[in-house]
Motif scaffolding. Structure first.
Motif, short mmCIF file in Angstrom:
data_model
loop_
_atom_site.label_atom_id
_atom_site.label_comp_id
_atom_site.label_asym_id
_atom_site.label_seq_id
_atom_site.Cartn_x
_atom_site.Cartn_y
_atom_site.Cartn_z
N SER A 6 0.91 -1.30 0.04
CA SER A 6 0.06 -0.04 -0.06
C SER A 6 0.84 1.36 -0.12
CB SER A 6 -0.95 0.04 1.16
OG SER A 6 -0.21 -0.05 2.34
N ASP A 7 1.91 1.33 0.82
CA ASP A 7 2.83 2.32 0.90
C ASP A 7 4.30 1.88 1.10
OD1 ASP A 7 2.48 2.32 3.43
OD2 ASP A 7 0.93 3.81 3.52
N ALA A 8 5.37 2.86 1.33
CA ALA A 8 6.36 2.62 1.81
C ALA A 8 6.40 2.06 3.27
CB ALA A 8 7.55 3.72 1.66
N SER A 9 5.67 2.49 3.94
CA SER A 9 5.54 1.89 5.38
C SER A 9 5.10 0.63 5.60
CB SER A 9 4.60 2.99 6.13
OG SER A 9 4.92 4.31 6.21
N HIS A 10 4.23 0.33 4.76
CA HIS A 10 3.82 -1.22 4.75
C HIS A 10 4.99 -2.20 4.27
CE1 HIS A 10 0.75 -4.13 2.71
NE2 HIS A 10 1.27 -4.65 3.87
N LEU A 11 5.64 -1.68 3.29
CA LEU A 11 6.87 -2.37 2.87
C LEU A 11 7.67 -2.44 4.08
CD1 LEU A 11 8.59 -4.06 0.74
CD2 LEU A 11 9.15 -2.07 -0.38
N GLY A 12 7.81 -1.52 4.61
CA GLY A 12 9.08 -1.68 5.66
C GLY A 12 8.72 -2.29 6.90
N ARG A 13 7.38 -2.32 7.21
CA ARG A 13 6.83 -3.39 8.05
C ARG A 13 7.06 -4.81 7.91
NH1 ARG A 13 2.34 0.04 8.22
NH2 ARG A 13 1.16 -1.65 7.29
N GLU A 14 6.93 -5.09 6.51
CA GLU A 14 7.02 -6.52 5.86
C GLU A 14 8.42 -6.90 6.12
OE1 GLU A 14 4.42 -8.99 4.74
OE2 GLU A 14 3.93 -7.71 6.27
N PHE A 15 9.32 -5.86 5.74
CA PHE A 15 10.87 -6.39 5.64
C PHE A 15 11.41 -6.38 7.20
CE2 PHE A 15 13.65 -6.07 2.19
CZ PHE A 15 12.82 -6.19 1.20
N ARG A 16 11.01 -5.49 7.99
CA ARG A 16 11.63 -5.61 9.40
C ARG A 16 10.85 -7.00 9.97
NH1 ARG A 16 10.01 -0.10 9.50
NH2 ARG A 16 11.80 1.08 9.72
N LYS A 17 9.75 -7.54 9.75
CA LYS A 17 9.21 -8.61 10.05
C LYS A 17 10.10 -9.95 9.62
CE LYS A 17 4.71 -9.05 9.89
NZ LYS A 17 3.48 -8.95 9.29
N GLN A 18 10.43 -9.90 8.50
CA GLN A 18 11.27 -11.02 7.89
C GLN A 18 12.68 -10.92 7.82
OE1 GLN A 18 9.36 -13.74 6.99
NE2 GLN A 18 7.37 -12.48 7.45
N PHE A 19 13.11 -9.61 7.80
CA PHE A 19 14.49 -9.70 7.85
C PHE A 19 15.14 -8.74 8.94
CE2 PHE A 19 12.95 -9.58 3.20
CZ PHE A 19 13.58 -10.64 2.97
N GLY A 20 14.60 -8.35 9.83
CA GLY A 20 15.03 -7.63 11.10
C GLY A 20 15.45 -6.23 10.45
N VAL A 21 15.33 -5.83 9.34
CA VAL A 21 15.95 -4.48 9.05
C VAL A 21 14.97 -3.91 8.04
CG1 VAL A 21 18.60 -5.28 9.20
CG2 VAL A 21 17.31 -5.52 6.94
N PRO A 22 15.20 -2.48 8.04
CA PRO A 22 14.21 -1.50 6.83
C PRO A 22 14.87 -1.91 5.88
CG PRO A 22 15.70 -0.27 8.25
CD PRO A 22 15.99 -1.49 8.90
N PRO A 23 14.17 -1.50 4.75
CA PRO A 23 14.45 -1.70 3.31
C PRO A 23 15.59 -1.13 2.69
CG PRO A 23 12.11 -1.22 3.30
CD PRO A 23 12.59 -1.18 4.64
N ASN A 24 15.88 0.19 3.14
CA ASN A 24 17.11 1.02 2.86
C ASN A 24 18.40 0.19 3.56
OD1 ASN A 24 16.29 3.00 1.29
ND2 ASN A 24 15.58 4.20 3.04
N MET A 25 18.30 -0.24 4.72
CA MET A 25 19.39 -1.16 5.17
C MET A 25 19.78 -2.17 4.59
SD MET A 25 19.93 -2.06 9.26
CE MET A 25 19.86 -0.28 9.80
N PHE A 26 18.61 -3.04 4.16
CA PHE A 26 18.72 -4.12 3.51
C PHE A 26 19.39 -3.97 2.29
CE2 PHE A 26 17.12 -7.04 0.19
CZ PHE A 26 16.98 -8.29 0.91
N ARG A 27 18.96 -2.78 1.56
CA ARG A 27 19.65 -2.49 0.17
C ARG A 27 21.21 -1.97 0.49
NH1 ARG A 27 16.85 2.35 -2.87
NH2 ARG A 27 16.53 0.70 -4.36
#
Length: 368
Positions: A312-333
């Motif tokens: 739905s937005d960047a926040s939604h993606l951020g929540r999913e990333f933290r849940k699965q990888f333990g880091v936000p998208p920018n840190m993942f990148r």
């Protein structure tokens, strides 16, 4: 009474019966797509295994006789120019890289239009379908596109009816238009074309010489992107390819099932038995995998990636990333920039039967 002498057709009669192929190689064409197609012609054309063009003939055509470079660096010189070429029964356009170097010239597009306006069947292999679209010869036809280039196709031709695009099959034959996903499927589409004119044994012999065995039919599913196994049932494979094709869209489960000639309940059961997950959970994992790939292989913003992948937005993606990888998208990148998705074991784990990936989507009628 002596046996009558066999009737030998005159050279003129033999030439008339021969199936004629013209092949146009686009800049940065894929060598495998070209060689697979032309080797099927070569091996099916002659009984004596001398590669003589008895049953069919083929010629490489070009705007000029300047060599055309394949994506691997090998160069092939056209045999004839468009101006001097004789009519052909099949005009085959072989494409390759989309984002490197020049595209098909206006003279090439005009030659395709003239051929398509007559009795010639036009064939697009790999990204050759993009050139057929630019030439305007695919209106009101179903179009086969590789899953890998589906989004490129949508971006370049947004007015095309989505129902006409087939990105989950090897090739599509629609009247006098044939489109093929490319790669090894070029052998299969050549075999399907030759079976229109030759007996099965002739075509099968060519396939065996190429160590292919049985040809794949056009409705066979395209191979999976890495990491999408262990789904083995053809219906599930095709469902996964359709999910990836429409990863950014809220696809109702009933719509997906309808495309596979299944009920929603049948698809749910089949998917669970093959992957250990529901279609909804698998689709959510696929969205995350696609987002992870875009984060590490492009400079697109997190908001843009979230939108493209159905969040739905960047926040939604951020929540999913933290849940699965333990880091936000920018840190993942930052941590994984330059790596391929196949190097992400935690991503591949999503698609194992024992994976516990969860979805934050409430139960409903859609996959996302």
């Amino acid at each position: 009474m002596s046996n009558p002498l066999p009737i030998v057709p005159s050279p003129e009669t033999a030439e008339k019966a021969r199936i004629r192929f013209g092949i146009v190689l686009l800049p940065n064409f894929t060598l495998t797509a070209f060689s697979g197609f032309v080797d099927m012609l070569r091996l099916s054309a002659d009984d004596g295994d001398f590669s003589k063009p008895v049953r069919c003939s083929w010629r490489v055509l070009g705007e000029t006789l300047a060599p055309v470079r394949a994506s691997c660096g090998i160069q092939i010189t056209p045999w004839e120019t468009f101006d001097n070429a004789e009519p052909v029964d099949y005009l085959v356009i072989v494409g390759g890289l989309l984002h490197s170097g020049p595209q098909a010239s206006e003279a090439t597009l005009q030659y395709i239009r003239c051929a398509a306006a007559g009795t010639t069947t036009v064939v697009g292999i790999c990204t050759g379908v993009f050139t057929l679209m630019r030439a305007g010869v695919l209106d009101a036809h179903r179009i086969c596109v590789s899953w890998f280039h589906y989004w490129d196709f949508i971006e370049r031709f947004p007015s095309v009816n989505a129902d006409a695009i087939v990105a989950d099959r090897l090739f599509v034959i629609d009247r006098r238009r044939i489109t093929c996903s490319g790669g090894r499927a070029s052998i299969d589409v050549a075999a399907a074309i030759l079976l229109r004119h030759f007996d099965h044994a002739t075509v099968q012999k060519a396939l065996r010489i190429l160590l292919v065995g049985e040809m794949q039919k056009g409705n066979a599913p395209q191979p999976h992107p890495p990491g999408l196994e262990p789904a083995t049932h053809p219906k599930v494979k095709r469902a996964i390819l359709l999910m990836e094709q429409q990863v950014g869209r809220n696809v109702p489960l009933e719509e997906l099932a309808c495309k596979l000639n299944l009920s929603a309940r049948q698809l749910e059961r089949l998917f669970k038995s093959e992957t250990g997950k529901s279609p909804r959970t698998f689709a959510n994992a696929l969205r995350l995998r696609t987002a992870a790939w875009l984060l590490t292989s492009s400079d697109r913003t997190v908001a843009d990636i979230a939108s493209s992948c159905g969040f739905s937005d960047a926040s939604h993606l951020g929540r999913e990333f933290r849940k699965q990888f333990g880091v936000p998208p920018n840190m993942f990148r930052e941590q994984r920039s330059g790596q391929e998705p196949t190097q992400f074991p935690d991503l591949d784990a999503f698609f194992r039967p024992d994976s516990s990936l969860t979805s934050d989507v409430e139960p409903g009628a859609s996959l996302h």
